[in-house]
Design a protein around this motif. Sequence first.
Motif, short mmCIF file in Angstrom:
data_model
loop_
_atom_site.label_atom_id
_atom_site.label_comp_id
_atom_site.label_asym_id
_atom_site.label_seq_id
_atom_site.Cartn_x
_atom_site.Cartn_y
_atom_site.Cartn_z
N LEU A 52 -10.26 -35.54 65.35
CA LEU A 52 -10.21 -36.09 63.99
C LEU A 52 -11.57 -36.05 63.29
O LEU A 52 -11.67 -36.41 62.11
CB LEU A 52 -9.73 -37.54 64.03
CG LEU A 52 -8.36 -37.80 64.66
CD1 LEU A 52 -8.11 -39.29 64.76
CD2 LEU A 52 -7.27 -37.12 63.84
N GLN A 76 -13.85 -33.59 62.29
CA GLN A 76 -14.07 -32.71 61.14
C GLN A 76 -13.08 -32.99 60.02
O GLN A 76 -13.47 -33.03 58.84
CB GLN A 76 -13.96 -31.25 61.57
CG GLN A 76 -15.23 -30.70 62.21
CD GLN A 76 -15.16 -29.19 62.37
OE1 GLN A 76 -14.33 -28.67 63.10
NE2 GLN A 76 -16.03 -28.48 61.70
N SER A 77 -11.83 -33.19 60.36
CA SER A 77 -10.84 -33.45 59.31
C SER A 77 -11.13 -34.77 58.61
O SER A 77 -10.98 -34.89 57.38
CB SER A 77 -9.43 -33.47 59.91
OG SER A 77 -9.29 -34.49 60.89
N ALA A 137 -13.95 -34.28 56.15
CA ALA A 137 -13.54 -33.56 54.95
C ALA A 137 -12.70 -34.43 54.03
O ALA A 137 -12.83 -34.37 52.80
CB ALA A 137 -12.74 -32.31 55.35
N GLU A 138 -11.84 -35.27 54.60
CA GLU A 138 -10.94 -36.10 53.78
C GLU A 138 -11.63 -37.35 53.25
O GLU A 138 -11.47 -37.74 52.09
CB GLU A 138 -9.71 -36.50 54.60
CG GLU A 138 -8.70 -37.32 53.81
CD GLU A 138 -7.49 -37.71 54.65
OE1 GLU A 138 -6.73 -38.59 54.21
OE2 GLU A 138 -7.32 -37.14 55.75
N PRO A 176 -8.81 -41.71 56.76
CA PRO A 176 -8.26 -40.35 56.85
C PRO A 176 -7.03 -40.28 57.76
O PRO A 176 -6.79 -41.14 58.62
CB PRO A 176 -9.41 -39.54 57.43
CG PRO A 176 -10.64 -40.29 57.05
CD PRO A 176 -10.25 -41.73 57.11
N ASN A 234 -16.75 -38.91 67.64
CA ASN A 234 -16.52 -39.19 66.22
C ASN A 234 -17.25 -40.49 65.87
O ASN A 234 -16.69 -41.58 65.99
CB ASN A 234 -15.02 -39.32 65.96
CG ASN A 234 -14.66 -39.39 64.48
OD1 ASN A 234 -15.44 -39.87 63.67
ND2 ASN A 234 -13.46 -38.94 64.15
N SER A 270 -16.01 -40.60 56.85
CA SER A 270 -14.72 -41.24 57.16
C SER A 270 -14.86 -42.69 57.58
O SER A 270 -13.88 -43.33 57.95
CB SER A 270 -13.99 -40.45 58.25
OG SER A 270 -14.79 -40.30 59.40
N GLU A 278 -17.55 -25.04 58.92
CA GLU A 278 -16.53 -24.81 59.94
C GLU A 278 -17.07 -24.92 61.37
O GLU A 278 -16.34 -25.23 62.30
CB GLU A 278 -15.87 -23.45 59.74
CG GLU A 278 -16.79 -22.28 60.00
CD GLU A 278 -16.13 -20.94 59.68
OE1 GLU A 278 -15.59 -20.33 60.61
OE2 GLU A 278 -16.15 -20.53 58.50
#
Length: 596
Positions: free
Chosen positions: A57, A59-60, A63-64, A78, A123, A264, A426
């Motif tokens: 979770l 990277q996502s 981004a979110e 997120p 994370n 996040s 990325e």
Amino acid sequence: MPQYTPPLRDLQFVLHELVQVTESFKQMPVHAEVDVDTVNAVLEEGGKFAAGVVFPLNQSGDAEGCTLDRSTHEVRTPAGYKAAYAQYVDGGWPSLSCDPAYGGQGLPHVVNQCFYEMLNSANQAWTMYPGLSHGAYECLHAHGTPEQKATYLPKLTSGVWTGTMCLTEPHCGTDLGLLRTRAEPQPDGSYAITGAKIFISAGEHDLTENIVHLVLARLPDAPVGSKGISLFVVPKFLVNADGSLGARNPIHCGGLEHKMGIHSNATAQMVLEGAIGTLVGEPHKGLAAMFVMMNAARLGVGMQSLGLTEVAYQNAVAYAKDRIQMRALSGPKNPDKPADSIIVHPDVRKMLLTARAYAEAGRALCVHTALLLDQELSHPDEDVRRASADEVALLTPIVKAFLTDNGWIATSHCMQVFGGHGYIREWGMEQYVRDARINMIYEGTNTIQSLDLLGRKVLADNGKKLKAFGRRIAEFVEDAGVREDMQEFVNPLADLGDKVTKLTTELGMKAFGNPDEVGAAAVDYLRVVGHLVFAYFWARMALIALDKQASGDAFYTAKLHTARFYFAKLLPETAGLIRTARSGLNPLMAMDESLF
């Protein structure tokens, strides 16, 4: 796409071979039954959770980011964060080192700290949601009333509720004596609290049904300055007598900070409009109570940068082995390929080994400090408790500042290994750099930590705490110094120890004449002492590796190479730092401010 493998082998080395935690556990009745297999099993499962549930979770989530609904003041985390937190709670992870009297598992803090290193690698932003709850738990456990403990500790222990600390205000950061939030006594013994707080990590989110805020505020009769601050527990939802949730308390998120990193995690602006709270500890003594949480947070922030250093290193190594670019200056090393892997180039090796050396020494320091914390809290001998508390006090600013400075250096180096790809989202490396940068600011900037070390922890007691750690080093030097194969480690360690003693005396004399001399030297001084601590642990690790290298285990060979790199390439930094620390106040203050 980044990758992460929990460093279980090195964790086990530090826990069982270097620090030998279970031998210390045997001296503490509450932990006497915790053995090697138990520690390893917990961390193996913790590593699976970190790598398998939280890491995907990272990277996502970055981004979110988080989303604030301004009409309801609710924050949405997120996608996947709430489900991951539910798994964290279902697995019993929040209660790992908490008091069994409130539903905890009662395991040593050092085990929990190792688990959190892995969570931070996986994370950091997600980990900050449950991480701050530990500080709130510790604060209420130490200073809460019986009613507050009964109301809040079981929920914080289980993870059903999370906690925050609300200190900073728009006009004051570190100087909390300037805070304006006010607390008005109510007829029922509670307080109506009004004010504004900023930079509140995990201040609002959708992971739990309630959030327990610890808030600093002033009573009407409060004296000015830091001696007039009281501490209050202010829940998002009021709690009924039977433990159920009651009315929504008027404390809400007025905005989210748009940040460089940790996107996040909801860094909230909190608004209190007569929010109901209860007093924690004595009136006007709130800062002392909050320091329980702040010191826990400082150790936690050091662990955050340790985690980022480790995961950045792992990805940089994998890339350096795979990426081909140019030939080695001494001739092709991969003749079957059109170019050599970049790991053959000396400067790439230097960047990788810098991150590795800082990660492995940082891990040793964190485990050592966490074990001291266990001894401070649980050892039956009062002298051991007192000595452990003194050493924790000495090492806390070093863990916070030295590890976060090193984390910034290491993640930047690891991004550099990727070349242009490191700058591209990325690959994940630029996120580690962005996330690492806040840790040098959190919980008192690293300059504040440096002032704390030199001013309060060293000079204020005439070097008593530092001398005690110096005796630990001297004993090791005396024991290991008889070995010819240890000279390359023992000699520079002993030399730096002597230089730190002389530097400390010199700075103390200067500060006696002008206290601003402390401010001029403190940052350089902390880094010198940080290296002294790292050199001590690297020398100890080298001794173990020397004794076990004949086993043929490549782990010990790598440990010995990394130790030699540290002493040859990183420790010499202290020479320049000592020189700049000695240069004094005048080069900084001689120029009139009008000339800036």
